[in-house]
Every structure is written in structure tokens, then in C-alpha cells.
Design a protein around this motif. Structure first.
Motif, PDB file in Angstrom:
ATOM      1  N   ILE A  12       2.082  54.831  41.858  1.00 27.20           N
ATOM      2  CA  ILE A  12       2.245  56.218  42.281  1.00 27.20           C
ATOM      3  C   ILE A  12       3.678  56.704  42.125  1.00 27.20           C
ATOM      4  N   GLY A  13       4.567  55.822  41.691  1.00 27.02           N
ATOM      5  CA  GLY A  13       5.970  56.212  41.527  1.00 27.02           C
ATOM      6  C   GLY A  13       6.158  57.452  40.675  1.00 27.02           C
ATOM      7  N   PRO A  14       5.567  57.503  39.467  1.00 29.30           N
ATOM      8  CA  PRO A  14       5.725  58.708  38.646  1.00 29.30           C
ATOM      9  C   PRO A  14       5.151  59.962  39.292  1.00 29.30           C
ATOM     10  N   GLU A  15       4.053  59.835  40.028  1.00 27.89           N
ATOM     11  CA  GLU A  15       3.424  60.999  40.654  1.00 27.89           C
ATOM     12  C   GLU A  15       4.317  61.607  41.727  1.00 27.89           C
ATOM     13  N   VAL A  16       4.843  60.772  42.615  1.00 29.31           N
ATOM     14  CA  VAL A  16       5.646  61.312  43.718  1.00 29.31           C
ATOM     15  C   VAL A  16       7.046  61.715  43.257  1.00 29.31           C
ATOM     16  N   THR A  17       7.586  60.974  42.293  1.00 27.62           N
ATOM     17  CA  THR A  17       8.912  61.312  41.776  1.00 27.62           C
ATOM     18  C   THR A  17       8.887  62.657  41.075  1.00 27.62           C
ATOM     19  N   ASP A  18       7.790  62.938  40.362  1.00 25.94           N
ATOM     20  CA  ASP A  18       7.639  64.222  39.682  1.00 25.94           C
ATOM     21  C   ASP A  18       7.706  65.373  40.684  1.00 25.94           C
ATOM     22  N   GLU A  19       7.063  65.207  41.837  1.00 29.43           N
ATOM     23  CA  GLU A  19       7.103  66.263  42.853  1.00 29.43           C
ATOM     24  C   GLU A  19       8.500  66.414  43.436  1.00 29.43           C
ATOM     25  N   ALA A  20       9.207  65.317  43.606  1.00 31.79           N
ATOM     26  CA  ALA A  20      10.571  65.393  44.123  1.00 31.79           C
ATOM     27  C   ALA A  20      11.492  66.123  43.148  1.00 31.79           C
ATOM     28  N   VAL A  21      11.342  65.838  41.857  1.00 27.70           N
ATOM     29  CA  VAL A  21      12.163  66.518  40.848  1.00 27.70           C
ATOM     30  C   VAL A  21      11.850  68.014  40.823  1.00 27.70           C
ATOM     31  N   LYS A  22      10.573  68.368  40.964  1.00 29.00           N
ATOM     32  CA  LYS A  22      10.196  69.786  40.998  1.00 29.00           C
ATOM     33  C   LYS A  22      10.845  70.503  42.179  1.00 29.00           C
ATOM     34  N   VAL A  23      10.914  69.835  43.320  1.00 27.05           N
ATOM     35  CA  VAL A  23      11.565  70.432  44.484  1.00 27.05           C
ATOM     36  C   VAL A  23      13.050  70.664  44.197  1.00 27.05           C
ATOM     37  N   LEU A  24      13.712  69.690  43.596  1.00 26.22           N
ATOM     38  CA  LEU A  24      15.125  69.858  43.262  1.00 26.22           C
ATOM     39  C   LEU A  24      15.323  70.973  42.231  1.00 26.22           C
ATOM     40  N   ASP A  25      14.415  71.064  41.259  1.00 26.99           N
ATOM     41  CA  ASP A  25      14.486  72.148  40.275  1.00 26.99           C
ATOM     42  C   ASP A  25      14.326  73.511  40.939  1.00 26.99           C
ATOM     43  N   GLU A  26      13.432  73.575  41.924  1.00 31.72           N
ATOM     44  CA  GLU A  26      13.173  74.837  42.615  1.00 31.72           C
ATOM     45  C   GLU A  26      14.447  75.394  43.247  1.00 31.72           C
ATOM     46  N   LEU A  27      15.317  74.507  43.684  1.00 34.89           N
ATOM     47  CA  LEU A  27      16.551  74.923  44.357  1.00 34.89           C
ATOM     48  C   LEU A  27      17.658  75.322  43.393  1.00 34.89           C
ATOM     49  N   GLN A  28      17.450  75.086  42.100  1.00 33.81           N
ATOM     50  CA  GLN A  28      18.425  75.483  41.067  1.00 33.81           C
ATOM     51  C   GLN A  28      19.833  75.001  41.419  1.00 33.81           C
ATOM     52  N   LEU A  29      19.948  73.688  41.523  1.00 38.44           N
ATOM     53  CA  LEU A  29      21.195  73.068  41.962  1.00 38.44           C
ATOM     54  C   LEU A  29      22.133  72.698  40.816  1.00 38.44           C
ATOM     55  N   GLY A  30      21.712  72.947  39.594  1.00 35.20           N
ATOM     56  CA  GLY A  30      22.544  72.586  38.452  1.00 35.20           C
ATOM     57  C   GLY A  30      22.518  71.109  38.130  1.00 35.20           C
ATOM     58  N   LEU A  31      21.431  70.436  38.474  1.00 37.13           N
ATOM     59  CA  LEU A  31      21.306  69.008  38.208  1.00 37.13           C
ATOM     60  C   LEU A  31      20.656  68.781  36.852  1.00 37.13           C
ATOM     61  N   ASP A  32      21.130  67.772  36.150  1.00 36.26           N
ATOM     62  CA  ASP A  32      20.561  67.379  34.859  1.00 36.26           C
ATOM     63  C   ASP A  32      19.889  66.024  35.045  1.00 36.26           C
ATOM     64  N   PHE A  33      18.587  65.958  34.759  1.00 37.89           N
ATOM     65  CA  PHE A  33      17.826  64.740  35.030  1.00 37.89           C
ATOM     66  C   PHE A  33      17.673  63.898  33.761  1.00 37.89           C
ATOM     67  N   ASP A  34      18.080  62.652  33.871  1.00 36.61           N
ATOM     68  CA  ASP A  34      17.930  61.684  32.778  1.00 36.61           C
ATOM     69  C   ASP A  34      16.769  60.763  33.138  1.00 36.61           C
ATOM     70  N   HIS A  35      15.605  60.964  32.514  1.00 34.01           N
ATOM     71  CA  HIS A  35      14.385  60.235  32.859  1.00 34.01           C
ATOM     72  C   HIS A  35      14.335  58.898  32.105  1.00 34.01           C
ATOM     73  N   LEU A  36      14.306  57.815  32.857  1.00 34.69           N
ATOM     74  CA  LEU A  36      14.214  56.470  32.279  1.00 34.69           C
ATOM     75  C   LEU A  36      12.761  55.991  32.403  1.00 34.69           C
ATOM     76  N   ASP A  37      11.913  56.529  31.554  1.00 30.08           N
ATOM     77  CA  ASP A  37      10.477  56.264  31.662  1.00 30.08           C
ATOM     78  C   ASP A  37      10.077  54.879  31.180  1.00 30.08           C
ATOM     79  N   ALA A  38      10.978  54.180  30.509  1.00 31.13           N
ATOM     80  CA  ALA A  38      10.630  52.858  29.975  1.00 31.13           C
ATOM     81  C   ALA A  38      10.880  51.741  30.965  1.00 31.13           C
ATOM     82  N   VAL A  39      11.441  52.060  32.119  1.00 29.65           N
ATOM     83  CA  VAL A  39      11.666  51.030  33.137  1.00 29.65           C
ATOM     84  C   VAL A  39      10.382  50.918  33.960  1.00 29.65           C
ATOM     85  N   ASN A  40       9.518  50.010  33.553  1.00 28.82           N
ATOM     86  CA  ASN A  40       8.225  49.873  34.230  1.00 28.82           C
ATOM     87  C   ASN A  40       7.616  48.507  33.920  1.00 28.82           C
TER      88      ASN A  40
END
Length: 342
Positions: A12-40
Motif C-alpha cells: 500500500i506504500g504507493p497508494e498512500v504516498t500518492d495521496e500525501a504528495v497530492k496534499v503537498l501539491d494542493e498547498l503549492q509549496l514549491g516542492l519538486d518531487f523526485d520519485h524513486l519508483d524502482a526501490v521496491n
């Protein structure tokens, strides 16, 4: 631009992390996300490596890390976990595990006595020493004469600095938890460092409990605690206990920190939960509250407060996943929290 490394991981890591990133995006904080999808787990099964050198350098160069979970059916090799999360903790010297527990709604408490339900405490767990260092071994393995040894490591440097952190975040009190009556050598070191720390903070109410007594008191009256500081293994156990008192592991956030460098790995503590992965049933609150901790860690205190207020409002309205009394899917629960931010 502030770079945040995102490691969704397994289950469930990808599912819950996706929602957390969406929340951070909603706040428009100027964050740049580097997704390391191969660490699994798939990468580990294919290559035998949990975290490659190049992926680790991407993590090291980021401001902090938002982490999902690791672990998958069929992988019983402890080297996977040690090669990802434990590697980050040790290589980046993340010597504090910060585990807050807060009861967001009274209906989530398993305690009968409503006068003692107000859980609002932090477990500060020493994160780089203790039994989890991996010192020890097996002799005559897999025979009737097998001997297994795990050694606990405590250092003056390690104990002193985690006590310093505990006092730095205390609002009213710090309670040291150990088992110095039965584990005398490490116990004496913790007690020595504790005496030094207490002398320097006359403004804080200081107390000491053995770990068994602390567990009983947490159940009897968790509202009595502000900050609990303890070693690696006791902190692991007591922080799950406080999480359950505050609504369950799906709600629990954590931070692995180096307060001196400011680097942190922020993660929900529920694990990969492969039995519900892909079903849209995972509770995203732990990951979203971990994102709030991340904001706090990088100096975005107002954003952290806004996320927590949005979580509180959504929970009060019952807009949440079934594990805490709602009927929403993972995505719907995340959307409900984002709606409260607008």
C-alpha cells in the motif's frame, strides 16, 4: 526549488504516498518531487539490491524523503529491509525516531474512560544503536545445539544526543523509559546521561519508568505523558502502543531525523499491508500526517498546521476509510482531506 525524494515502495506504500504528495501539491509549496519508483521488492528480487548506489545518491542530495513502505510476500530475507530503510537510517545518521500520537477524534479511542483518552504525546526512540545494530551471530545454526546471540549497543554519544532532542521538543515533561533494573550495563549508561540532561533542564518535569510499568501507565492514562524517550527496541514497541491508543497504525506518522543536519525520512508506520494492497482500502492519514511532519522539518510550519487541521475536519465529519469508521476509499479519503484545505 526544494527537492523531496519520494520512495513509494511496496504494497500500500504507493497508494498512500500518492495521496500525501497530492496534499503537498494542493498547498503549492514549491516542492519538486523526485520519485524513486524502482526501490521496491521487484528490484530486490531481480538484482539482490534494495537501494542502489545511484538511488541512494538521489536520496542524499534531496532535502528530505517521503517514504511509503517496504515488504512483500515471499521475501523473508532481512537484507531487503536492512538494505533500504535501515541503510538510510545508519548512512544518513538519522539517530532520532520521532513518533507522535494524537487522538484526533474521541470515537477512535479504545479506552473506556473518556477523562483519560486525550492522547497527545511523542515517543522519541533512539534510532541508530541498541539491539537493531545487528551485532551478534549464530553458532551451530539449524541444529539442536544452536546458539543465537544479539548484542545491544549503547554509547554515551548516542544516548546523550537523543536525550537532548527529547528535551528540545518537550512542552511540559520528559519521561525516561528503560529496564535498568534488569539490563544493568546499558541501563547505567542511560541513567548517567539522564542525570546530566535533567540537571540542565529544571523547567521540565522529569520522571523515570521501567518499560513494563510505562506500558501499564500508557494504557491506564496516556494523557499523563508529553515526551517519552527510550532506546531502539522499547521505542519500537511503545510507539505502536501509543498509535493504537490514538486510533490505530493507519493514523500513525513518523520521522527518522538528524536534527543537526536537518535531514529526515518521513513515513507512515503501518507497513506494506500486502493483504489489502491494490484494493483501495488503505488509510492514507498516516502518510499525510507524515507529510505534515516533513513540512515542519523543512521550515513550513504553517503548511504542517493546515494539513493537520484538514485531517481533523475530515475525520470529525466521518470522511475516512473503513478502518476508522468511514466508508471512503483511499483516494476518496485523500480527496476529502484536500477539500478541507481549499
Amino acid at each position: 526549488m526544494t527537492v523531496i525524494a519520494v520512495v513509494p515502495g511496496d504494497g500500500i506504500g504507493p497508494e498512500v504516498t500518492d495521496e500525501a504528495v497530492k496534499v503537498l501539491d494542493e498547498l503549492q509549496l514549491g516542492l519538486d518531487f523526485d520519485h524513486l519508483d524502482a526501490v521496491n521488492a521487484t528490484t530486490f528480487q531481480t538484482t539482490g539490491t534494495g537501494l542502489s548506489p545511484s538511488d541512494f545518491e538521489r536520496i542524499r542530495s534531496a532535502r528530505s524523503v517521503l517514504f511509503g513502505a517496504i515488504g512483500a510476500p515471499g521475501i523473508n530475507n532481512s537484507e531487503y529491509g536492512r538494505g533500504v530503510l535501515i541503510k538510510m537510517r545508519f548512512a544518513l545518521d538519522l539517530y532520532v525516531n520521532h513518533r507522535p500520537a494524537f487522538l484526533w477524534d474521541a470515537r477512535l479511542s479504545p479506552l473506556r474512560d473518556d477523562r483519560r483518552r486525550n492522547v497527545d504525546c511523542v515517543i522519541v526512540r533512539e534510532n541508530s544503536e541498541g539491539l537493531y545494530v545487528g551485532v551478534g551471530g549464530r553458532v551451530r545454526a539449524d541444529t539442536p545445539d544452536e546458539i543465537a546471540i544479539d548484542e545491544e549497543i549503547n554509547t554515551y554519544h548516542g544516548v546523550s544526543r537523543v536525550l537532548d532532542y527529547a528535551f528540545s521538543i518537550a512542552r511540559r515533561s520528559v519521561c525516561l523509559v528503560d529496564k535498568s533494573n534488569a539490563v544493568p550495563n546499558g541501563g547505567r549508561l542511560w541513567q548517567r546521561c539522564w542525570r546530566d540532561a535533567v540537571e540542565g533542564r529544571p523547567d521540565i518535569d522529569c520522571s523515570h519508568l521501567y518499560v513494563d510499568a510505562a506500558a501499564m501507565k500508557l494504557i491506564a492514562d496516556p494523557s499523563a505523558f508529553d515526551v517519552i524517550v527510550t532506546n531502539n527496541s522499547y521505542g519500537d514497541i511503545l510507539s505502536d502502543l501509543t498509535a493504537q491508543l490514538a486510533g490505530g497504525l493507519g493514523m500513525a506518522a513518523s520521522a527518522n531525523l538528524n536534527p543537526k543536519t536537518g535531514f529526515g525520512v518521513y513515513e507512515p508506520v503501518h507497513g506494506s499491508a500486502p493483504d489489502i494492497a491494490g484494493q483501495g482500502r488503505a488509510n492514507p492519514v498516516g502518510a499525510i500526517l507524515s507529510a505534515a511532519l516533513l513540512c515542519e522539518g523543512i521550515g513550513l510550519g504553517k503548511a504542517a498546521a493546515a494539513i493537520r487541521a484538514a485531517v481533523s475536519s475530515a475525520l470529525a465529519a466521518g470522511r475516512c476509510t473503513p478502518d476508522i469508521g468511514g466508508s471512503l476509499s483511499t483516494r476518496e479519503a485523500g480527496a476529502a482531506i484536500r477539500a478541507e484545505l481549499r
